[in-house]
Design an enzyme around this catalytic site. Structure first.
Site, short mmCIF file in Angstrom:
data_model
loop_
_atom_site.label_atom_id
_atom_site.label_comp_id
_atom_site.label_asym_id
_atom_site.label_seq_id
_atom_site.Cartn_x
_atom_site.Cartn_y
_atom_site.Cartn_z
N ASP A 46 24.78 15.02 17.29
CA ASP A 46 24.58 15.88 16.12
C ASP A 46 24.55 15.07 14.82
O ASP A 46 24.86 15.58 13.74
CB ASP A 46 25.64 16.98 16.06
N HIS A 250 8.09 -7.88 14.27
CA HIS A 250 8.90 -6.73 13.88
C HIS A 250 10.36 -6.88 14.33
O HIS A 250 11.03 -5.88 14.62
CB HIS A 250 8.30 -5.44 14.42
N ASP A 267 12.30 -10.14 5.47
CA ASP A 267 11.27 -9.20 4.98
C ASP A 267 12.03 -7.93 4.63
O ASP A 267 12.48 -7.20 5.52
CB ASP A 267 10.23 -8.96 6.08
N ASP A 278 8.10 -4.66 -1.13
CA ASP A 278 7.86 -5.19 0.23
C ASP A 278 7.70 -6.69 0.08
O ASP A 278 6.62 -7.17 -0.27
CB ASP A 278 6.61 -4.54 0.83
N HIS A 357 -1.55 -10.94 12.18
CA HIS A 357 -1.58 -9.68 11.43
C HIS A 357 -2.54 -9.77 10.24
O HIS A 357 -3.04 -10.84 9.93
CB HIS A 357 -0.17 -9.25 10.99
N HIS A 361 -1.76 -4.81 2.61
CA HIS A 361 -1.80 -3.34 2.73
C HIS A 361 -1.41 -2.75 1.39
O HIS A 361 -0.73 -3.39 0.58
CB HIS A 361 -0.86 -2.85 3.86
N HIS A 368 3.55 1.01 3.84
CA HIS A 368 2.12 0.91 4.14
C HIS A 368 1.51 2.13 3.49
O HIS A 368 1.40 3.20 4.10
CB HIS A 368 1.88 0.89 5.66
N GLU A 391 0.43 -11.26 2.17
CA GLU A 391 1.50 -11.70 3.05
C GLU A 391 1.03 -12.57 4.21
O GLU A 391 1.18 -12.20 5.38
CB GLU A 391 2.28 -10.49 3.58
N TYR A 395 3.18 -18.18 12.74
CA TYR A 395 4.20 -17.85 13.74
C TYR A 395 3.92 -18.64 15.01
O TYR A 395 2.90 -18.40 15.68
CB TYR A 395 4.18 -16.34 14.04
N ARG A 413 6.66 -16.36 6.74
CA ARG A 413 5.80 -15.42 6.01
C ARG A 413 6.23 -15.47 4.55
O ARG A 413 7.42 -15.62 4.26
CB ARG A 413 5.92 -14.00 6.57
N GLU A 415 5.49 -13.07 1.26
CA GLU A 415 4.87 -11.77 0.94
C GLU A 415 5.19 -11.37 -0.50
O GLU A 415 6.36 -11.33 -0.89
CB GLU A 415 5.40 -10.69 1.89
N1 GLY Z 1 7.52 -4.93 5.78
C1 GLY Z 1 6.38 -4.43 6.42
C2 GLY Z 1 5.20 -5.22 6.11
O1 GLY Z 1 5.31 -6.31 5.59
O2 GLY Z 1 4.10 -4.79 6.32
MN MN Z 2 3.96 -5.83 3.97
MN MN Z 3 7.03 -6.86 4.50
#
Ligand code: GLY
Ligand code: MN
Ligand code: MN
Length: 445
Positions: A46, A250, A267, A278, A357, A361, A368, A391, A395, A413, A415
């Protein structure tokens, strides 16, 4: 939940008026648009997840309570109807104050408000009088989709009694998401506040990190800094990834030890008035990049800098991605990660072994964020007021046998959040250390 909207009520009215104007422009005859709240999500047993409003509903109304539905109507003298949870003394003792129908009208500018329990009575009347229904089928609430489908079915079943179901259904995202894509000055203020909190969190992590700590120790600093100063917390669950965990795109277990020699990839973005930063930064746990880490880091930074420098109205996100891919691919060859000609490696998507990737975005109320990326099948030109991320990353999985041994397990990364301006761009997150020198200085103990 706040009993008044974040911005003055007139802000939302101006937005709704513009949405209604565009609805009229797109249609002939009466049209209505329905925007349901985000459903409450159960975490376990709950226990519920903390409630977070639906971004479309929030953008249109500033209303953050669950179980709400906004209806916009192009006909009549009550264009904005808001369905809300009723005031309820007993329930409010347990779960907090509610605006109720009175607050919906007084504070949120509804032309009329009903208790949500009345939706079943009122919605058929509102929908039945429309020729066009703007409703995003396949949005965020399948139960509401099914409710709308049942309503349409019921209206069609009464055709012989002269009742109509709207023959045309349109996605309101065509209007609302286009408007959300271009940020107003007050939205940029909120984003800048989100960035300030984001910066604080990232800086605290760089400064505090020591080999022997755990990823969760840094995560805890982010949670603190994203709340202190009025932030809502994170806009998406933070990634705190040490060593080879940084190669998992992720990753969010955030529980492993941080070892000497690791790079730490964070991130994480704070949310302010539901606008989110972000930002990704990658720094050495020990405070100093090793030679190979520095070479990889500089490559990603070069790709980021080139994309940022190229950002201006008329450029496209696709064009920036291609730029990042070219720089990264050429760098992969130099680092000994790939062999061959960059053109061929790009054509055959071989670079995806280490960069899998996209580069950008949209960013705003959603991490996003909404808004289409192409127009008439072509990449969409950037315009002043749009905000998006840049970004690039690299990797190298720890079991990647094609990679030189000393590069395996490196994940990087960088970003940033970029505002397109009339004259070019502004990097909203430039003050969060990015260069090798600045990152190492921020890590100084
Ligand atoms: N933190 C999600 C992205 O970088 O798209
Ligand atoms: Mn991002
Ligand atoms: Mn990000």
């Amino acid at each position: 939940m706040p009993l008044t909207p974040a911005f003055e009520a007139s802000v939302y009215k101006t937005r709704r008026d513009e949405v209604l104007r565009r609805m009229r422009e797109m249609t002939s005859g009466p049209a209505i648009a329905i925007f349901p709240a985000m459903p409450v999500a159960t975490r376990n047993s709950d226990v519920e997840h903390p409630y977070r409003a639906h971004s479309d509903l929030y953008w249109l109304t500033g209303f953050e309570e669950p179980e709400a539905v906004a209806v916009l109507s192009t006909q009549g003298d009550k264009p904005f109807t808001l369905f809300v949870r009723p005031r309820d003394k007993e329930k409010e003792i347990w779960t907090g104050r509610r605006a109720g129908t009175e607050g919906a009208v007084k504070n949120f500018g509804a032309d009329q408000a009903f208790e949500i329990g009345k939706l079943g009575d009122e919605l058929p009347r509102l929908v039945g009088s429309a020729r066009t229904l703007f409703y995003r089928v396949g949005g965020d609430d399948p139960e509401f989709d099914s409710r709308v489908a049942k309503l349409l079915h019921a209206l069609r079943a009464r055709a012989r009694a002269g009742v109509n179901a709207p023959p045309r259904i349109e996605d309101p995202g065509q209007i609302v998401h286009e408007l959300r894509l271009r940020k107003e000055p007050r939205e940029l203020d909120a984003l800048r506040k989100a960035v300030q909190l984001t910066r604080k969190g990232h800086l605290a992590c760089m400064k505090a990190c020591r080999p022997g700590m755990h990823e969760y120790d840094l995560h805890a600093l982010l949670e603190r800094d994203f709340r202190e100063g009025g932030g809502r917390g994170w806009g998406y669950y933070p990634i705190v990834a040490a060593g080879e965990n940084a190669t998992v795109l992720h990753y969010n277990d955030n529980c492993m030890p941080i070892r000497d020699g690791d790079l730490v990839l964070i991130d994480a973005g704070a949310e302010y008035d539901l606008y989110t930063g972000d930002v990704t930064r990658t720094f050495p746990a020990s405070g100093r990049f090793s030679a190979v880490q520095r070479a990889c880091y500089q490559l990603v930074l070069d790709a980021a800098d080139a994309c940022i420098a190229a950002t201006r109205p008329g450029e496209t996100i696709e064009g920036l991605h291609e730029k990042a891919v070219r720089i990264l691919t050429e760098g992969m060859v130099k680092l000994g990660l790939l062999k061959g000609e960059a053109d061929q490696l790009i054509k055959e998507n071989t670079f995806r072994r280490y960069y899998m990737h996209r580069t950008s975005h949209w960013l705003g109320l959603d991490v996003h964020d909404v808004g289409s990326y192409s127009i008439d099948g072509k990449p969409r030109p950037l315009e002043a007021g749009m905000v998006f991320t840049i970004e690039p990353g690299l990797y190298i999985a720890s079991d990647e046998e094609n990679a030189p041994k000393e590069l395996r397990g490196i994940g990087i990364r960088i970003e940033d959040d970029i505002l397109v301006t009339n004259s070019g761009h502004e990097n909203l997150t430039v003050s969060i250390p990015r260069s090798v020198k600045d990152v190492e200085a921020a890590c100084t103990r």
